[in-house]
Design a protein around this motif. Structure first.
Motif, PDB file in Angstrom:
ATOM      1  N   GLU A 118      -9.937   0.492  -4.586  1.00 37.93           N
ATOM      2  CA  GLU A 118     -10.529  -0.420  -5.561  1.00 37.93           C
ATOM      3  C   GLU A 118      -9.690  -0.547  -6.829  1.00 37.93           C
ATOM      4  OE1 GLU A 118     -13.352  -2.378  -5.095  1.00 37.93           O
ATOM      5  OE2 GLU A 118     -12.953  -1.688  -3.043  1.00 37.93           O
TER       6      GLU A 118
ATOM      7  N   HIS B 198      -5.925  -3.434  -9.673  1.00 38.43           N
ATOM      8  CA  HIS B 198      -6.105  -3.636 -11.111  1.00 38.43           C
ATOM      9  C   HIS B 198      -5.232  -2.711 -11.951  1.00 38.43           C
ATOM     10  CE1 HIS B 198      -9.734  -6.002 -10.186  1.00 38.43           C
ATOM     11  NE2 HIS B 198      -9.990  -5.063  -9.296  1.00 38.43           N
TER      12      HIS B 198
ATOM     13  N   TYR C 261     -14.450  -2.170 -14.461  1.00 37.62           N
ATOM     14  CA  TYR C 261     -14.936  -1.513 -13.245  1.00 37.62           C
ATOM     15  C   TYR C 261     -16.042  -2.315 -12.564  1.00 37.62           C
ATOM     16  CZ  TYR C 261     -19.222   0.059 -15.573  1.00 37.62           C
ATOM     17  OH  TYR C 261     -20.424   0.092 -16.218  1.00 37.62           O
TER      18      TYR C 261
ATOM     19  N   LYS D  59     -15.969  -5.222 -11.667  1.00 41.07           N
ATOM     20  CA  LYS D  59     -15.361  -6.105 -10.667  1.00 41.07           C
ATOM     21  C   LYS D  59     -14.877  -5.327  -9.442  1.00 41.07           C
ATOM     22  CE  LYS D  59     -13.838  -9.980 -13.567  1.00 41.07           C
ATOM     23  NZ  LYS D  59     -14.600  -9.659 -14.775  1.00 41.07           N
ATOM     24  N   THR D  60     -15.231  -4.048  -9.372  1.00 47.29           N
ATOM     25  CA  THR D  60     -14.836  -3.196  -8.249  1.00 47.29           C
ATOM     26  C   THR D  60     -16.070  -2.510  -7.660  1.00 47.29           C
ATOM     27  OG1 THR D  60     -14.556  -1.112  -9.449  1.00 47.29           O
ATOM     28  CG2 THR D  60     -12.726  -2.694  -9.557  1.00 47.29           C
ATOM     29  N   LYS D  61     -15.881  -1.847  -6.531  1.00 49.11           N
ATOM     30  CA  LYS D  61     -16.976  -1.112  -5.895  1.00 49.11           C
ATOM     31  C   LYS D  61     -17.294   0.189  -6.624  1.00 49.11           C
ATOM     32  CE  LYS D  61     -16.364  -2.986  -1.247  1.00 49.11           C
ATOM     33  NZ  LYS D  61     -16.013  -2.674   0.171  1.00 49.11           N
TER      34      LYS D  61
END
Length: 354
Positions: free
Chosen positions: A84, A88, A153, A155-157
């Motif tokens: 993840e 980024h 974060y 925008k992530t799992k």
């Protein structure tokens, strides 16, 4: 052989036949050559190896031998974090594959092998060490931490596998409990320290990604030492209080005139004590300026961070004392644990900004 690579330690060998079969089942264009492995000398927690098949290379990470603490060394979680974060934050290695315990008896991760310089206890031969170089390295590390804390974060799992609400209280309680489970020797005034931390927990700023082990020997620079290109050991990464992450970094940032309590080896000169490196206060000020976060309450965070480092060292010493590892580096860690707890107590008694 690279200075960070050593022959595999006795008792920490890998089943190369099974690992090679796993790799060839996942990667169908590997060279027609045998799998070889060597061990990274750094690190005291998960075991980390360099693996090669011809000109193909990667890094393999697996949990330590013997029983491990509950929820610790979670390879699946670390794999998810890397997967993840890498898009980024390119300093995080790209993960290639995750194996469960059926392959070699424990799960492991295979990931990108980055090439550069890790500064452990000395500069590479031939490097002209100047104040400017040391200052630039300091700035690069601050920038790397600030950039990590700027990752969104949500925008992530990571938002699905973390719980930032109540992070700091859970951390203090959790690390106190870990200490009790791994306790071997009596430490003076430890009860007062635990009570002080529980009664002084501050209100946290907005949560961010927290690496929780962002230190000099967990980052990699280009060979010119002018850019931070890698950050390693993501096993403790979560979402929570960024100032706890900053304080954790500072526990490893030893200054020239520091108390001997936080120096592991009296005969060794830590790289961060060279002329030109920031002091801890300068590091905090630079972080505050670049991140926009208030660092005026760092006294609590530093106290907790030194306590936490003491607990981590205690957990490792506990494994050595119980015969779960034969690594002689861990034999005298109980003295270091006692020193760290004393220093945490001293930090609790003072305010750096009074």
């Amino acid at each position: 052989m690279s200075s960070d690579i050593i022959p595999i330690r006795k008792g920490e060998e890998l089943d190369l036949t099974k690992i090679e079969a796993f790799l060839r089942s996942r990667f169908h264009d590997l060279p027609d050559a045998p799998l070889t492995a060597e061990q990274f000398s750094f690190g005291r927690s998960n075991l980390t190896y360099q693996i090669k098949i011809g000109d193909w290379e990667a890094v393999l990470r697996r949990p330590p031998l013997g029983p491990v603490a509950p929820r610790a060394h979670d390879m699946k979680r670390e794999f998810t974090i890397l997967k993840e974060l890498h898009p980024h934050y390119h300093q995080a290695p790209k993960p290639y594959a995750l194996a469960d315990e059926h392959v070699i008896g424990s799960p492991f991760i295979v990931m990108e092998r980055k090439r550069g310089v890790v500064l452990e206890d000395k500069f590479p031969e031939g490097v002209e060490v100047t104040k400017e170089l040391c200052r630039n390295i300091s700035e690069s590390i601050v920038d790397g931490l600030v950039a990590l804390h700027a990752v969104d974060y949500t925008k992530t799992k990571l938002k699905d596998i973390t719980k930032p609400e109540g992070f700091l209280k859970r951390q203090v309680e959790g690390w106190i409990n870990r200490y009790e489970r791994a306790k071997t020797d009596d430490v003076q005034e430890i009860e007062q320290l635990k009570k002080w931390m529980m009664s002084h927990i501050p209100v946290s700023p907005e949560p961010t990604v927290v690496h929780y082990d962002f230190k000099l020997n967990n980052v990699m620079f280009t060979h010119e030492l002018n850019e931070l290109i890698g950050v390693f050991d993501w096993e403790m990464t979560t979402v929570g209080d960024p100032l706890a992450d900053l304080a954790t970094s500072l526990t490893f940032w030893i200054e020239k005139n520091d108390s001997p309590l936080i120096k592991k080896d009296e005969n060794q000169v830590p790289i961060t004590s060279y002329d030109g490196f920031m002091t801890r206060e300068e590091f905090m000020e630079a972080y505050s300026r670049k991140s926009g976060r208030d660092v005026s309450n760092m006294n609590f965070y530093l106290t907790f961070a030194f306590f936490k480092l003491g607990v981590i060292s205690q957990q490792i010493y506990y494994r050595w004392k119980k015969g779960q590892t034969q690594d002689e580096r861990f034999k005298g860690l109980n003295r270091y644990v006692n020193n760290l707890m004393q220093y945490a107590q001293e930090t609790a008694r003072k305010n750096m900004y009074s």
